[in-house]
Write an enzyme that holds these catalytic residues in place. Structure first.
Site, mmCIF file in Angstrom:
data_model
loop_
_atom_site.group_PDB
_atom_site.id
_atom_site.type_symbol
_atom_site.label_atom_id
_atom_site.label_comp_id
_atom_site.label_asym_id
_atom_site.label_seq_id
_atom_site.Cartn_x
_atom_site.Cartn_y
_atom_site.Cartn_z
ATOM 1 N N TYR A 151 -7.074 31.262 8.810
ATOM 2 C CA TYR A 151 -5.861 31.698 9.517
ATOM 3 C C TYR A 151 -4.596 31.225 8.801
ATOM 4 O O TYR A 151 -3.511 31.730 9.068
ATOM 5 C CB TYR A 151 -5.839 31.211 10.973
ATOM 6 C CG TYR A 151 -6.975 31.675 11.861
ATOM 7 C CD1 TYR A 151 -7.858 32.677 11.458
ATOM 8 C CD2 TYR A 151 -7.171 31.115 13.121
ATOM 9 C CE1 TYR A 151 -8.911 33.093 12.272
ATOM 10 C CE2 TYR A 151 -8.219 31.527 13.955
ATOM 11 C CZ TYR A 151 -9.083 32.508 13.511
ATOM 12 O OH TYR A 151 -10.119 32.906 14.327
ATOM 13 N N HIS A 162 -17.835 30.058 10.200
ATOM 14 C CA HIS A 162 -17.049 31.174 10.730
ATOM 15 C C HIS A 162 -17.850 32.482 10.818
ATOM 16 O O HIS A 162 -17.788 33.195 11.814
ATOM 17 C CB HIS A 162 -15.803 31.359 9.852
ATOM 18 C CG HIS A 162 -14.655 32.010 10.546
ATOM 19 N ND1 HIS A 162 -13.346 31.690 10.276
ATOM 20 C CD2 HIS A 162 -14.600 32.980 11.486
ATOM 21 C CE1 HIS A 162 -12.552 32.432 11.039
ATOM 22 N NE2 HIS A 162 -13.290 33.224 11.775
HETATM 23 P P1 NAD Z 1 -7.333 38.707 22.265
HETATM 24 O O1 NAD Z 1 -8.346 39.540 22.948
HETATM 25 O O2 NAD Z 1 -7.007 37.352 22.768
HETATM 26 O O3 NAD Z 1 -6.057 39.626 22.181
HETATM 27 C C1 NAD Z 1 -4.818 39.142 21.772
HETATM 28 C C2 NAD Z 1 -3.774 40.182 22.069
HETATM 29 O O4 NAD Z 1 -3.796 40.483 23.482
HETATM 30 C C3 NAD Z 1 -2.372 39.622 21.804
HETATM 31 O O5 NAD Z 1 -1.989 39.916 20.508
HETATM 32 C C4 NAD Z 1 -1.535 40.299 22.833
HETATM 33 O O6 NAD Z 1 -1.035 41.485 22.296
HETATM 34 C C5 NAD Z 1 -2.485 40.652 23.947
HETATM 35 N N1 NAD Z 1 -2.273 39.795 25.126
HETATM 36 C C6 NAD Z 1 -2.479 38.453 25.231
HETATM 37 N N2 NAD Z 1 -2.205 38.037 26.471
HETATM 38 C C7 NAD Z 1 -1.827 39.122 27.186
HETATM 39 C C8 NAD Z 1 -1.427 39.325 28.515
HETATM 40 N N3 NAD Z 1 -1.374 38.318 29.389
HETATM 41 N N4 NAD Z 1 -1.094 40.586 28.908
HETATM 42 C C9 NAD Z 1 -1.152 41.600 28.053
HETATM 43 N N5 NAD Z 1 -1.543 41.486 26.762
HETATM 44 C C10 NAD Z 1 -1.869 40.243 26.322
HETATM 45 O O7 NAD Z 1 -7.763 38.669 20.729
HETATM 46 P P2 NAD Z 1 -7.805 37.594 19.558
HETATM 47 O O8 NAD Z 1 -6.496 36.934 19.346
HETATM 48 O O9 NAD Z 1 -8.400 38.276 18.403
HETATM 49 O O10 NAD Z 1 -8.860 36.526 20.102
HETATM 50 C C11 NAD Z 1 -8.497 35.262 20.659
HETATM 51 C C12 NAD Z 1 -8.839 34.158 19.703
HETATM 52 O O11 NAD Z 1 -10.211 34.232 19.309
HETATM 53 C C13 NAD Z 1 -8.096 34.199 18.368
HETATM 54 O O12 NAD Z 1 -6.748 33.814 18.452
HETATM 55 C C14 NAD Z 1 -8.950 33.291 17.535
HETATM 56 O O13 NAD Z 1 -8.679 31.930 17.858
HETATM 57 C C15 NAD Z 1 -10.342 33.689 17.996
HETATM 58 N N6 NAD Z 1 -10.969 34.698 17.101
HETATM 59 C C16 NAD Z 1 -12.083 34.332 16.414
HETATM 60 C C17 NAD Z 1 -12.718 35.228 15.562
HETATM 61 C C18 NAD Z 1 -13.956 34.802 14.836
HETATM 62 O O14 NAD Z 1 -14.420 35.529 13.944
HETATM 63 N N7 NAD Z 1 -14.524 33.672 15.137
HETATM 64 C C19 NAD Z 1 -12.210 36.522 15.399
HETATM 65 C C20 NAD Z 1 -11.074 36.881 16.115
HETATM 66 C C21 NAD Z 1 -10.479 35.958 16.984
#
Ligand code: NAD
Length: 278
Positions: free
Chosen positions: A50, A108
């Protein structure tokens, strides 16, 4: 309200809800994580890839919050599974985070075409033994990957962090995890905004019935299913909304209606498949 914790198979505990920083730019991470701390989050999910571990570390250093109150996860990137690379990678992550130990270190992705995830897991066991990570786990591991690392080492990961949201519930993996004492962390818990999750009948009607937002209903569904979540938002009002989910409950019928949103054929996946990430 304090976030409840859930217990790993190694006896340590994790706050069931945290703040994820995927796609939070390096120069915004310190501000975003500081605001998350102000909103009450104590669990941060980052990764070497990240590119924002330094910003997370700066926010930790400035926060004045006792280390024992915080839960910090980071992850080993795909090109560092081999030889002694995992040892170097954890040292670099700790330096950037300004920490002596992370609470959870994850492989990861398994990168199966490279066939080096068993070696990576063996190195993770050593990293835990040396105290550089208190707990260790994996991410994006399918059942055959999980079976192989456990058979090779006898060490069962504390968690498997996988894409999981109502349209993509990964039941083969969650069943395996439940049977083996592995907790599930749902990444993309809100579907990364890539489909109309909030407008779906099951979500919208539960939101209307509870007087909560659709995002709060979906996060509540994850929590009541026993999953760990760390939704991402850089907007303080959404950070506050996303952690304000511990004073209401969905009924069994509301949970069942969201359970029924997965078409069951894998078509609800919104991001990469683990076999294709190498
Ligand atoms: P998420 O499903 O949390 O979606 C994030 C998006 O949802 C934001 O950009 C925003 O636009 C929207 N959002 C957030 N809160 C909201 C609300 N209250 N109302 C309306 N819209 C809202 O997706 P993400 O960020 O991909 O996943 C969360 C976390 O998971 C990441 O930040 C990361 O730490 C982790 N992650 C891990 C991997 C992996 O391969 N291990 C991959 C992706 C994400």
């Amino acid at each position: 309200m304090t976030t409840p914790t859930v217990e790993f198979n190694d006896g340590h505990s994790i706050p069931q809800l945290g703040y994820g920083v995927f796609k939070v730019p390096a120069d915004e991470a310190e501000r975003a994580v500081s605001q998350a701390f102000e909103a009450g989050y104590r669990h941060i999910d980052t990764a070497a890839i990240y590119g924002n571990e330094e910003g997370v570390g700066a926010a930790i250093a400035k926060s004045g919050i006792a280390r024992s109150e915080l839960f910090i996860t980071t992850k080993l990137w795909n090109d560092r599974h081999h030889d002694d690379e995992p040892d170097k990678a954890i040292a670099e992550s700790l330096e950037k985070l300004g920490l002596e130990q992370v609470d959870l270190y994850l492989v990861h992705w398994p990168t199966p075409a490279k066939d080096d995830y068993v070696h990576a897991w063996e190195k993770m066991v050593g990293i835990r033994e040396r105290g550089l990570a208190r707990s260790i786990g994996v991410s994006n591991h399918l059942v055959p990957h999980l079976e192989r690392i456990v058979e090779a080492t006898g060490v069962v990961p504390a968690v498997n962090q996988i894409e999981l949201h109502p349209a993509y519930q990964q039941r083969e993996i969650t069943d395996w995890a439940a049977a083996h004492g592995v907790l599930i962390e749902s990444w993309g818990p809100l579907g990364q905004g890539k489909y109309d999750l909030f407008g779906a009948d099951a979500v919208a009607s539960a939101a209307a019935a509870t007087g909560r937002t659709p995002a709060q209903v979906v996060l509540r569904w994850h929590l009541q299913k026993g999953f760990i979540v760390f939704p991402k938002s850089v907007r303080p009002e959404r950070m506050a909304e996303n952690i304000d989910v511990f004073d209401f409950e969905l009924t069994d019928a509301q949970i069942a209606a969201i359970d029924a949103m997965d078409p069951g054929d894998g078509s609800g996946r919104v991001s990469a498949h683990p076999d294709e990430v190498n």
